[in-house]
Design a protein around this motif. Sequence first.
Motif, PDB file in Angstrom:
ATOM      1  N   GLU A  86      31.712  32.457  40.460  1.00  0.00           N
ATOM      2  CA  GLU A  86      30.901  33.906  41.113  1.00  0.00           C
ATOM      3  C   GLU A  86      31.953  34.895  41.528  1.00  0.00           C
ATOM      4  OE1 GLU A  86      27.896  35.432  40.407  1.00  0.00           O
ATOM      5  OE2 GLU A  86      27.665  33.696  38.849  1.00  0.00           O
ATOM      6  N   LEU A  87      32.995  34.224  42.526  1.00  0.00           N
ATOM      7  CA  LEU A  87      33.973  35.024  42.984  1.00  0.00           C
ATOM      8  C   LEU A  87      34.839  35.763  41.998  1.00  0.00           C
ATOM      9  CD1 LEU A  87      34.981  36.111  45.608  1.00  0.00           C
ATOM     10  CD2 LEU A  87      36.409  34.084  46.042  1.00  0.00           C
ATOM     11  N   PHE A  88      35.271  34.890  41.201  1.00  0.00           N
ATOM     12  CA  PHE A  88      36.223  35.286  39.967  1.00  0.00           C
ATOM     13  C   PHE A  88      35.385  36.539  39.231  1.00  0.00           C
ATOM     14  CE2 PHE A  88      38.854  31.276  39.740  1.00  0.00           C
ATOM     15  CZ  PHE A  88      39.923  31.783  40.264  1.00  0.00           C
ATOM     16  N   LYS A  89      34.180  36.213  38.872  1.00  0.00           N
ATOM     17  CA  LYS A  89      33.067  37.366  38.181  1.00  0.00           C
ATOM     18  C   LYS A  89      33.420  38.383  38.940  1.00  0.00           C
ATOM     19  CE  LYS A  89      28.607  38.262  37.180  1.00  0.00           C
ATOM     20  NZ  LYS A  89      27.165  37.702  37.215  1.00  0.00           N
ATOM     21  N   TYR A  90      33.205  38.422  40.361  1.00  0.00           N
ATOM     22  CA  TYR A  90      33.194  39.785  41.167  1.00  0.00           C
ATOM     23  C   TYR A  90      34.817  40.237  41.251  1.00  0.00           C
ATOM     24  CZ  TYR A  90      33.387  42.305  45.583  1.00  0.00           C
ATOM     25  OH  TYR A  90      33.487  43.460  46.509  1.00  0.00           O
ATOM     26  N   SER A 103      37.464  29.493  31.092  1.00  0.00           N
ATOM     27  CA  SER A 103      37.618  28.251  32.224  1.00  0.00           C
ATOM     28  C   SER A 103      38.060  28.623  33.517  1.00  0.00           C
ATOM     29  CB  SER A 103      38.601  27.272  31.588  1.00  0.00           C
ATOM     30  OG  SER A 103      39.923  27.833  31.718  1.00  0.00           O
ATOM     31  N   LEU A 104      38.025  27.801  34.747  1.00  0.00           N
ATOM     32  CA  LEU A 104      38.417  28.188  35.603  1.00  0.00           C
ATOM     33  C   LEU A 104      40.062  28.539  35.671  1.00  0.00           C
ATOM     34  CD1 LEU A 104      36.681  25.641  38.149  1.00  0.00           C
ATOM     35  CD2 LEU A 104      36.370  28.085  37.956  1.00  0.00           C
ATOM     36  N   ILE A 105      40.762  27.752  35.003  1.00  0.00           N
ATOM     37  CA  ILE A 105      42.163  28.093  34.615  1.00  0.00           C
ATOM     38  C   ILE A 105      42.493  29.571  34.116  1.00  0.00           C
ATOM     39  CG2 ILE A 105      44.342  27.384  33.587  1.00  0.00           C
ATOM     40  CD1 ILE A 105      43.206  24.368  34.146  1.00  0.00           C
ATOM     41  N   ASP A 106      41.705  29.621  33.225  1.00  0.00           N
ATOM     42  CA  ASP A 106      41.851  31.354  32.541  1.00  0.00           C
ATOM     43  C   ASP A 106      41.431  32.253  33.489  1.00  0.00           C
ATOM     44  OD1 ASP A 106      42.518  30.109  30.024  1.00  0.00           O
ATOM     45  OD2 ASP A 106      40.526  30.240  29.440  1.00  0.00           O
ATOM     46  N   LEU A 107      40.611  31.924  34.234  1.00  0.00           N
ATOM     47  CA  LEU A 107      40.213  32.759  35.508  1.00  0.00           C
ATOM     48  C   LEU A 107      41.085  33.126  36.421  1.00  0.00           C
ATOM     49  CD1 LEU A 107      36.535  31.807  35.600  1.00  0.00           C
ATOM     50  CD2 LEU A 107      37.243  33.904  34.918  1.00  0.00           C
ATOM     51  N   ALA A 108      41.674  31.927  36.796  1.00  0.00           N
ATOM     52  CA  ALA A 108      42.686  32.006  38.025  1.00  0.00           C
ATOM     53  C   ALA A 108      43.929  32.631  37.459  1.00  0.00           C
ATOM     54  CB  ALA A 108      43.382  30.483  38.338  1.00  0.00           C
ATOM     55  N   VAL A 109      44.264  32.486  36.093  1.00  0.00           N
ATOM     56  CA  VAL A 109      45.431  33.266  35.606  1.00  0.00           C
ATOM     57  C   VAL A 109      45.495  34.570  35.580  1.00  0.00           C
ATOM     58  CG1 VAL A 109      46.792  33.374  33.631  1.00  0.00           C
ATOM     59  CG2 VAL A 109      46.469  31.042  34.271  1.00  0.00           C
ATOM     60  N   ALA A 111      43.146  36.559  37.244  1.00  0.00           N
ATOM     61  CA  ALA A 111      43.231  37.029  38.729  1.00  0.00           C
ATOM     62  C   ALA A 111      44.709  37.279  39.208  1.00  0.00           C
ATOM     63  CB  ALA A 111      42.421  36.220  39.623  1.00  0.00           C
ATOM     64  N   LEU A 112      45.399  36.277  38.885  1.00  0.00           N
ATOM     65  CA  LEU A 112      46.811  36.210  39.507  1.00  0.00           C
ATOM     66  C   LEU A 112      47.805  37.278  38.786  1.00  0.00           C
ATOM     67  CD1 LEU A 112      47.497  32.514  39.827  1.00  0.00           C
ATOM     68  CD2 LEU A 112      47.179  34.048  41.780  1.00  0.00           C
ATOM     69  N   THR A 113      47.247  37.730  37.657  1.00  0.00           N
ATOM     70  CA  THR A 113      48.140  38.917  36.902  1.00  0.00           C
ATOM     71  C   THR A 113      47.529  40.280  37.268  1.00  0.00           C
ATOM     72  OG1 THR A 113      46.922  38.558  35.063  1.00  0.00           O
ATOM     73  CG2 THR A 113      48.809  37.336  35.064  1.00  0.00           C
ATOM     74  N   LEU A 114      46.405  40.446  38.019  1.00  0.00           N
ATOM     75  CA  LEU A 114      45.938  41.699  38.323  1.00  0.00           C
ATOM     76  C   LEU A 114      46.927  42.442  39.055  1.00  0.00           C
ATOM     77  CD1 LEU A 114      42.235  41.027  39.572  1.00  0.00           C
ATOM     78  CD2 LEU A 114      42.870  41.940  37.350  1.00  0.00           C
ATOM     79  N   LYS A 115      46.951  43.643  38.705  1.00  0.00           N
ATOM     80  CA  LYS A 115      47.863  44.647  39.694  1.00  0.00           C
ATOM     81  C   LYS A 115      46.960  44.857  41.004  1.00  0.00           C
ATOM     82  CE  LYS A 115      50.178  46.897  35.900  1.00  0.00           C
ATOM     83  NZ  LYS A 115      51.203  46.126  35.649  1.00  0.00           N
ATOM     84  N   GLN A 116      48.011  45.028  42.025  1.00  0.00           N
ATOM     85  CA  GLN A 116      47.099  45.136  43.361  1.00  0.00           C
ATOM     86  C   GLN A 116      46.722  46.464  43.656  1.00  0.00           C
ATOM     87  OE1 GLN A 116      47.337  42.999  46.257  1.00  0.00           O
ATOM     88  NE2 GLN A 116      47.779  41.231  45.064  1.00  0.00           N
TER      89      GLN A 116
END
Length: 116
Positions: A86-90, A103-109, A111-116
């Motif tokens: 849900e946090l990744f969704k947000y 997957s959680l791994i796909d979501l994490a990757v 999120a990590l590639t988002l521009k600040q």
Amino acid sequence: TQMYQVGRDREGRDRVVIRGTRWPAVVAMLQQAVDFTGGILHMSGQYLDCWRCAHMCELNGIVNAQFISGHLLPPQRDPDKNTVRELFKYVLQLDNQQLSKMSLIDLAVHALTLKQ
């Protein structure tokens, strides 16, 4: 200046309305008091749990999201898998269909590639 209003909402649930510039500190105090189970309806209309609120505070530079006025936010326990999803969704602004395909791994990757 802070303003507090205590009452019940239409469904009969307890409700505290907080207005003012120090609302994150008050929310952190109240969340700690209710063991981080309270929902937060932000002035923008977004519904936030403690994890989303901490993320929003961090993104907007509202104090240090880990330690707001001496009160820990988010809780000092790991979130479960559903809370993480849900946090990744947000954070990634996904809908339920998009979320279910990742997957959680796909979501994490992602999120990590988002521009600040």
